[in-house]
Design a protein around this motif. Structure first.
Motif, PDB file in Angstrom:
ATOM      1  N   GLN A  52       2.373   0.555  -4.628  1.00  0.00           N
ATOM      2  CA  GLN A  52       1.013   0.249  -4.192  1.00  0.00           C
ATOM      3  C   GLN A  52       0.708   1.056  -2.940  1.00  0.00           C
ATOM      4  O   GLN A  52       1.608   1.375  -2.166  1.00  0.00           O
ATOM      5  N   HIS A  53      -0.551   1.354  -2.756  1.00  0.00           N
ATOM      6  CA  HIS A  53      -0.970   2.016  -1.519  1.00  0.00           C
ATOM      7  C   HIS A  53      -2.425   1.676  -1.262  1.00  0.00           C
ATOM      8  O   HIS A  53      -3.174   1.342  -2.158  1.00  0.00           O
ATOM      9  N   GLY A  54      -2.760   1.718  -0.017  1.00  0.00           N
ATOM     10  CA  GLY A  54      -4.127   1.433   0.395  1.00  0.00           C
ATOM     11  C   GLY A  54      -4.442   2.195   1.662  1.00  0.00           C
ATOM     12  O   GLY A  54      -3.725   3.115   2.057  1.00  0.00           O
ATOM     13  N   TYR A  60       6.897   1.126  -1.692  1.00  0.00           N
ATOM     14  CA  TYR A  60       7.770   1.918  -2.545  1.00  0.00           C
ATOM     15  C   TYR A  60       8.820   1.018  -3.180  1.00  0.00           C
ATOM     16  O   TYR A  60       9.369   0.145  -2.521  1.00  0.00           O
ATOM     17  N   GLU A  61       9.100   1.249  -4.466  1.00  0.00           N
ATOM     18  CA  GLU A  61      10.237   0.612  -5.115  1.00  0.00           C
ATOM     19  C   GLU A  61      11.358   1.648  -5.137  1.00  0.00           C
ATOM     20  O   GLU A  61      11.124   2.804  -5.509  1.00  0.00           O
ATOM     21  N   TYR A  62      12.565   1.237  -4.739  1.00  0.00           N
ATOM     22  CA  TYR A  62      13.643   2.208  -4.616  1.00  0.00           C
ATOM     23  C   TYR A  62      14.992   1.584  -4.935  1.00  0.00           C
ATOM     24  O   TYR A  62      15.158   0.373  -4.936  1.00  0.00           O
ATOM     25  N   LEU A  70      13.638   6.553   3.107  1.00  0.00           N
ATOM     26  CA  LEU A  70      12.356   6.116   2.579  1.00  0.00           C
ATOM     27  C   LEU A  70      11.296   6.076   3.678  1.00  0.00           C
ATOM     28  O   LEU A  70      10.119   6.344   3.426  1.00  0.00           O
ATOM     29  N   ALA A  71      11.700   5.758   4.894  1.00  0.00           N
ATOM     30  CA  ALA A  71      10.756   5.671   6.006  1.00  0.00           C
ATOM     31  C   ALA A  71      10.076   7.007   6.279  1.00  0.00           C
ATOM     32  O   ALA A  71       8.905   7.031   6.668  1.00  0.00           O
ATOM     33  N   SER A  72      10.776   8.104   6.048  1.00  0.00           N
ATOM     34  CA  SER A  72      10.147   9.411   6.287  1.00  0.00           C
ATOM     35  C   SER A  72       8.993   9.642   5.317  1.00  0.00           C
ATOM     36  O   SER A  72       7.982  10.248   5.683  1.00  0.00           O
ATOM     37  N   LEU A  73       9.109   9.128   4.086  1.00  0.00           N
ATOM     38  CA  LEU A  73       7.987   9.234   3.149  1.00  0.00           C
ATOM     39  C   LEU A  73       6.792   8.404   3.626  1.00  0.00           C
ATOM     40  O   LEU A  73       5.644   8.834   3.533  1.00  0.00           O
ATOM     41  N   ALA A  74       7.074   7.203   4.124  1.00  0.00           N
ATOM     42  CA  ALA A  74       5.998   6.341   4.623  1.00  0.00           C
ATOM     43  C   ALA A  74       5.335   6.954   5.854  1.00  0.00           C
ATOM     44  O   ALA A  74       4.111   6.869   6.017  1.00  0.00           O
ATOM     45  N   ILE A  75       6.125   7.557   6.710  1.00  0.00           N
ATOM     46  CA  ILE A  75       5.564   8.217   7.897  1.00  0.00           C
ATOM     47  C   ILE A  75       4.617   9.339   7.481  1.00  0.00           C
ATOM     48  O   ILE A  75       3.509   9.466   8.004  1.00  0.00           O
ATOM     49  N   ASN A  76       5.039  10.144   6.515  1.00  0.00           N
ATOM     50  CA  ASN A  76       4.182  11.232   6.037  1.00  0.00           C
ATOM     51  C   ASN A  76       2.920  10.687   5.377  1.00  0.00           C
ATOM     52  O   ASN A  76       1.831  11.238   5.554  1.00  0.00           O
ATOM     53  N   TYR A  77       3.048   9.597   4.611  1.00  0.00           N
ATOM     54  CA  TYR A  77       1.874   8.992   3.968  1.00  0.00           C
ATOM     55  C   TYR A  77       0.877   8.528   5.027  1.00  0.00           C
ATOM     56  O   TYR A  77      -0.320   8.792   4.915  1.00  0.00           O
ATOM     57  N   CYS A  78       1.357   7.826   6.027  1.00  0.00           N
ATOM     58  CA  CYS A  78       0.449   7.304   7.059  1.00  0.00           C
ATOM     59  C   CYS A  78      -0.197   8.426   7.870  1.00  0.00           C
ATOM     60  O   CYS A  78      -1.379   8.338   8.221  1.00  0.00           O
ATOM     61  N   MET A  79       0.547   9.464   8.154  1.00  0.00           N
ATOM     62  CA  MET A  79      -0.027  10.570   8.922  1.00  0.00           C
ATOM     63  C   MET A  79      -1.078  11.317   8.107  1.00  0.00           C
ATOM     64  O   MET A  79      -2.081  11.770   8.657  1.00  0.00           O
ATOM     65  N   ASP A  80      -0.857  11.444   6.794  1.00  0.00           N
ATOM     66  CA  ASP A  80      -1.791  12.191   5.952  1.00  0.00           C
ATOM     67  C   ASP A  80      -3.037  11.383   5.582  1.00  0.00           C
ATOM     68  O   ASP A  80      -4.131  11.940   5.479  1.00  0.00           O
ATOM     69  N   ASN A  81      -2.900  10.076   5.366  1.00  0.00           N
ATOM     70  CA  ASN A  81      -3.997   9.274   4.832  1.00  0.00           C
ATOM     71  C   ASN A  81      -4.723   8.433   5.870  1.00  0.00           C
ATOM     72  O   ASN A  81      -5.741   7.828   5.550  1.00  0.00           O
ATOM     73  N   THR A  82      -4.211   8.339   7.067  1.00  0.00           N
ATOM     74  CA  THR A  82      -4.901   7.627   8.137  1.00  0.00           C
ATOM     75  C   THR A  82      -5.049   8.591   9.304  1.00  0.00           C
ATOM     76  O   THR A  82      -4.528   9.693   9.286  1.00  0.00           O
ATOM     77  N   ASP A  83      -5.730   8.174  10.308  1.00  0.00           N
ATOM     78  CA  ASP A  83      -5.979   9.061  11.446  1.00  0.00           C
ATOM     79  C   ASP A  83      -4.798   9.045  12.412  1.00  0.00           C
ATOM     80  O   ASP A  83      -4.901   8.572  13.540  1.00  0.00           O
ATOM     81  N   LYS A 100      14.712  -2.528  -4.829  1.00  0.00           N
ATOM     82  CA  LYS A 100      14.082  -3.126  -3.657  1.00  0.00           C
ATOM     83  C   LYS A 100      12.680  -2.571  -3.523  1.00  0.00           C
ATOM     84  O   LYS A 100      12.417  -1.432  -3.911  1.00  0.00           O
ATOM     85  N   VAL A 101      11.787  -3.379  -2.950  1.00  0.00           N
ATOM     86  CA  VAL A 101      10.428  -2.933  -2.659  1.00  0.00           C
ATOM     87  C   VAL A 101      10.234  -3.021  -1.154  1.00  0.00           C
ATOM     88  O   VAL A 101      10.403  -4.083  -0.556  1.00  0.00           O
ATOM     89  N   ALA A 102       9.928  -1.891  -0.543  1.00  0.00           N
ATOM     90  CA  ALA A 102       9.683  -1.834   0.896  1.00  0.00           C
ATOM     91  C   ALA A 102       8.195  -1.575   1.118  1.00  0.00           C
ATOM     92  O   ALA A 102       7.614  -0.679   0.508  1.00  0.00           O
TER      93      ALA A 102
END
Length: 110
Positions: A52-54, A60-62, A70-83, A100-102
């Motif tokens: 899921q994403h918003g 992420y399921e992993y 996995l945190a590096s993917l979330a960091i990149n997602y937040c930097m790209d999709n939010t300000d 697991k779902v994080a």
């Protein structure tokens, strides 16, 4: 007698020099590459699924992946999709199939 007294300090120095032991280093720091290797990228593609994403979160399921990878993917997602907001781990849920779902929140704490 004088020769024995004269040689005694040298014998002591010789024995102490032979008994000196340099301790082995228990932990040797390893350099981590700045970018993941092709093997790691293939492992990520096999073991990580975007669930899921918003605007302000991503899940992420992993399996067979560490949470810091996995945190590096979330960091990149937040930097790209939010300000420029940062990713903070909200929760990790264990599923019945041993995956697991994080969920990470994109938050600006200032």
């Amino acid at each position: 007698m004088k020769k024995i007294l004269f040689l005694l300090p040298f014998a002591g120095l010789f024995l102490s020099a032979c008994a000196h032991h340099e301790p082995e280093q228990l932990y040797a720091p390893q350099e981590t590459p700045a970018y993941p290797s092709p093997e790691d990228i293939a492992r990520y593609q096999e073991n990580i699924v975007l669930k899921q994403h918003g605007n302000d979160f991503v899940s992420y399921e992993y399996r067979n992946v560490r949470i810091d990878e996995l945190a590096s993917l979330a960091i990149n997602y937040c930097m790209d999709n939010t300000d420029g907001k940062k990713a903070y781990l909200r929760e990790i849920v264990m599923r019945e199939n041993h995956s697991k779902v994080a969920t990470f929140d994109c938050i600006d704490l200032q």
